[in-house]
Design a protein around this motif. Structure first.
Motif: not given
Length: 201
Positions: A176-201
Motif C-alpha cells: 500500500e502507499t509507503n507500506h509493504s509486507f514482504i514474504i520471502r521463501a528460499i531453499w536453504w541447506n536442503d530445507a525450506p526457509f521463510a521470513e516475513v518483513n514489514e517496511i514503512g508505516s
C-alpha cells in the motif's frame, strides 16, 4: 232427283281416279332409281341376324378388394395379428469386477510450520500458508529446491507483487502507499526457509 245426285259424284270420282293414276305412274318411274340405290348400299340383314350389343355390368368394388363369401356352412376365417410383447427379455450380463491396485496415500508430516508430503518417487513437497495484514499467500517448495507461489490474495487497500530471482528464491509483496509486507521463501541447506518483513508505516 236421282239424275242430279249422280251428276254430283262424277267429278269426285274422276279426281280419285286421276290421283291414283298419277301415284301409280310416279311409283313405276321411281322403281329404277330405288333399285340402283339399294344395289349400292347392299341388302339390309334381318333383325334376327343382328348381334346383340355387349352389356357391361357395373363393378361395385375394385378387383383388388373384392370380397369372396365363404362357402355355406364353413366357419368364417379370421386373421389374427401377431402379438408383440412390450417387455424385452435380455440375457443377464455377468461383469467381472475390475481389479484395482490399492492406492496408498502419501504420508504427511509437519516440519517447522510446513506440511510435508512424500510422493511415490520419494520427492518431498513442502506447503505453507502465510497470513499478514496485507494479505495471504500459499507457497510450495520441493526437495529439488524449486520454490513456487500457489496463491496470493491481497487485503483491501493492498496490491500484490511477486519477484523471483532464482528457482530457489521467491519474494511476495503486499503493498500500500509507503507500506509493504514482504514474504520471502528460499531453499536453504536442503530445507525450506521463510521470513516475513514489514517496511514503512
Amino acid at each position: 232427283m236421282g239424275v242430279v245426285r249422280a251428276s254430283r259424284w262424277v267429278p269426285v270420282t274422276g279426281w280419285f281416279v286421276a290421283t291414283a293414276s298419277s301415284i301409280a305412274l310416279s311409283w313405276v318411274a321411281l322403281l329404277p332409281v330405288l333399285n340402283a340405290a339399294r344395289a349400292d348400299v347392299g341388302a339390309l340383314p334381318d333383325i334376327d341376324q343382328v348381334p346383340a350389343a355387349d352389356v357391361v355390368a357395373p363393378i361395385s368394388e375394385p378387383p383388388s378388394v373384392a370380397r369372396q363369401s365363404p362357402p355355406a356352412g364353413s366357419p368364417r376365417a379370421t386373421t389374427k395379428k401377431p402379438q408383440t410383447s412390450s417387455a424385452t427379455t435380455t440375457a443377464p450380463v455377468r461383469t467381472t469386477p475390475a481389479t484395482t491396485a490399492p492406492t496408498t496415500r502419501p504420508a504427511t508430516t509437519t516440519e517447522d510450520g510446513w506440511t510435508v508430503t512424500t510422493g511415490g518417487d520419494g520427492v518431498r513437497t513442502y506447503l505453507r500458508s502465510f497470513t499478514v495484514e496485507g494479505g495471504q499467500a500459499v507457497i510450495k517448495m520441493t526437495g529439488e529446491g524449486v520454490v513456487s507461489l500457489v496463491t496470493a490474495t491481497p487485503a483491501d487497500g493492498y496490491s500484490v507483487q511477486k519477484t523471483q530471482s532464482a528457482p530457489s528464491d521467491l519474494a511476495v509483496y503486499f503493498n500500500e502507499t509507503n507500506h509493504s509486507f514482504i514474504i520471502r521463501a528460499i531453499w536453504w541447506n536442503d530445507a525450506p526457509f521463510a521470513e516475513v518483513n514489514e517496511i514503512g508505516s
